[in-house]
Design an enzyme around this catalytic site. Structure first.
Site, PDB file in Angstrom:
ATOM      1  CD  GLU A   1    -120.718   7.467  55.718  1.00  0.00           C
ATOM      2  OE1 GLU A   1    -121.871   7.370  55.262  1.00  0.00           O
ATOM      3  OE2 GLU A   1    -120.054   6.490  56.099  1.00  0.00           O
TER       4      GLU A   1
ATOM      5  CD  GLU B   1    -130.761   7.078  76.852  1.00  0.00           C
ATOM      6  OE1 GLU B   1    -131.887   6.572  77.035  1.00  0.00           O
ATOM      7  OE2 GLU B   1    -129.903   6.586  76.103  1.00  0.00           O
TER       8      GLU B   1
END
Length: 297
Positions: free
Chosen positions: A83, A114
Site C-alpha cells: 500500500e 515457517e
C-alpha cells in the site's frame, strides 16, 4: 516447544462459553476483547518510535525497509508494503514484504514453510537485501524459526533489525536490535492469533509505514501529497488535496494537476509559489522532496 507458556496460546476465561452464546453476545465479546489491543500497543510506543527513527535513517541513506513473516504475520507485512507506492508515490522496492512460502502463501496456507531458518535467510538474499537496509521480523508467537533465521542473517551483515511479537519475553526479541512486544493476551479462540495479535500487528505496521513516510516528507500537514492518482478515486482525492491546500476551485485544480504531469506536490507548489512545473520540480529537488521546506525557501 512449549506453546502453553505463550500468552497467545492460553485459554481465555472470558470466552470459555462463547460456543453457547447468542450471536449478539458473541460479537459483543469479540469487540470487548479487541478493545484491549490498543492498550497493548500503547505500552510498546517508545520501542516503535525508536524503530521508526532507525528505519528513516536507513531509507535516507539509500536503503529499503523489508517486512518478513509467516502466515497471518507475513500477509500483514505484504499488505502494508503493497500500500505504500499508491499512497505515497514511492518505488515498490522501497518497502517490501516477504512471506514464508512465497506469494502463493498469500492465498493458500503454507504453514510448514515457517519452520526453516535457512529459508528466511535465502528469501532475503533473493530479494536483494543488503547491509544498508532495515528488516522487521513479524511473529505473533515470537518464535517463528523462518523469521529468526532472517533476523540473524540481517544482523550479521550490519542491517538494522526490528521485531514485532505479541507475547512477553519473545524468542525473536533477542535476535533483533529493536524488539517490540505488544502483549495482547489469550485470544477469543485459543491460539487464533489472526485475531487480537493480528490486529495489534496491523496497528503497529500502520504506525511504522505511516510515520516513516511522514518523516521522509511524503505528507504535508496531514495530506498525502505524494499520492499517485492511478484511478478515478485517487484522481478525485488529488483534486481535493489541491483545492484544500491552495484554495482554488475544481477547474483550476484540474488544470494544475495536468500541468504538473499529475504530481500533486508539484502542482501545490506551482500554485502557492507562482512557479511553472519545471521550476516547482527543481525547488522540490533542492528541498529533498519536502513541500514544507520548499515553501519556506
Amino acid at each position: 516447544m512449549n506453546l502453553k507458556n505463550l500468552e497467545t496460546e492460553q485459554r481465555n476465561p472470558r470466552t470459555m462459553h462463547i460456543d453457547s452464546m447468542s450471536t449478539l453476545d458473541m460479537v459483543r465479546t469479540v469487540n470487548q476483547e479487541d478493545a484491549a489491543v490498543t492498550q497493548a500497543v500503547e505500552t510498546a510506543l517508545p520501542d516503535i518510535a525508536r524503530l521508526i527513527d532507525g528505519i528513516c535513517e536507513r531509507l535516507q541513506n539509500g536503503g529499503s525497509l523489508y517486512y518478513i513473516g509467516a502466515g497471518t504475520s507475513g500477509r500483514l507485512g505484504v499488505l502494508d508494503a503493497s500500500e505504500c507506492p499508491p499512497t505515497y508515490g514511492v518505488s515498490p522496492l522501497l518497502v517490501q514484504g516477504i512471506i514464508a512460502g512465497g506469494d502463493s502463501a498469500l492465498r493458500d496456507s503454507s504453514e510448514s514453510a515457517e519452520d526453516s531458518p535457512k529459508n528466511g535467510k535465502q528469501d532475503l538474499l533473493s530479494h536483494g537485501f543488503t547491509s544498508r537496509d532495515a528488516l522487521v521480523g513479524l511473529a505473533a508467537s515470537g518464535r517463528t524459526p523462518y523469521v529468526i533465521g532472517a533476523l540473524d542473517y540481517a544482523r550479521s551483515i550490519g542491517a538494522l533489525t526490528g521485531s514485532v511479537a505479541c507475547v512477553s519475553h519473545a524468542a525473536i526479541s533477542s535476535h533483533a536490535e529493536i524488539p517490540i512486544e505488544a502483549v495482547t493476551g489469550p485470544e477469543v479462540i485459543t491460539g487464533s492469533t489472526r485475531m487480537k495479535a493480528g490486529t495489534a500487528q496491523k496497528l503497529i505496521l500502520n504506525m511504522i509505514s505511516t510515520c516513516t513516510m511522514i518523516k521522509l516528507g511524503k505528507v504535508y500537514q496531514n495530506l498525502m501529497v505524494d499520492v499517485r492518482p492511478s484511478n478515478e478515486k485517487l484522481v478525485e482525492r488529488s483534486l481535493g488535496i489541491l483545492q484544500e491546500c491552495t484554495g482554488c476551485d475544481r477547474e483550476k485544480a484540474a488544470e494544475l494537476l495536468r500541468a504538473s504531469d499529475y504530481h500533486v506536490k508539484t502542482a501545490i507548489l506551482m500554485a502557492l509559489a507562482a512557479l511553472n512545473a519545471e521550476q516547482a520540480r527543481e525547488k522540490l529537488t533542492q528541498a529533498d522532496g519536502r513541500l514544507a521546506t520548499a515553501l519556506k525557501s
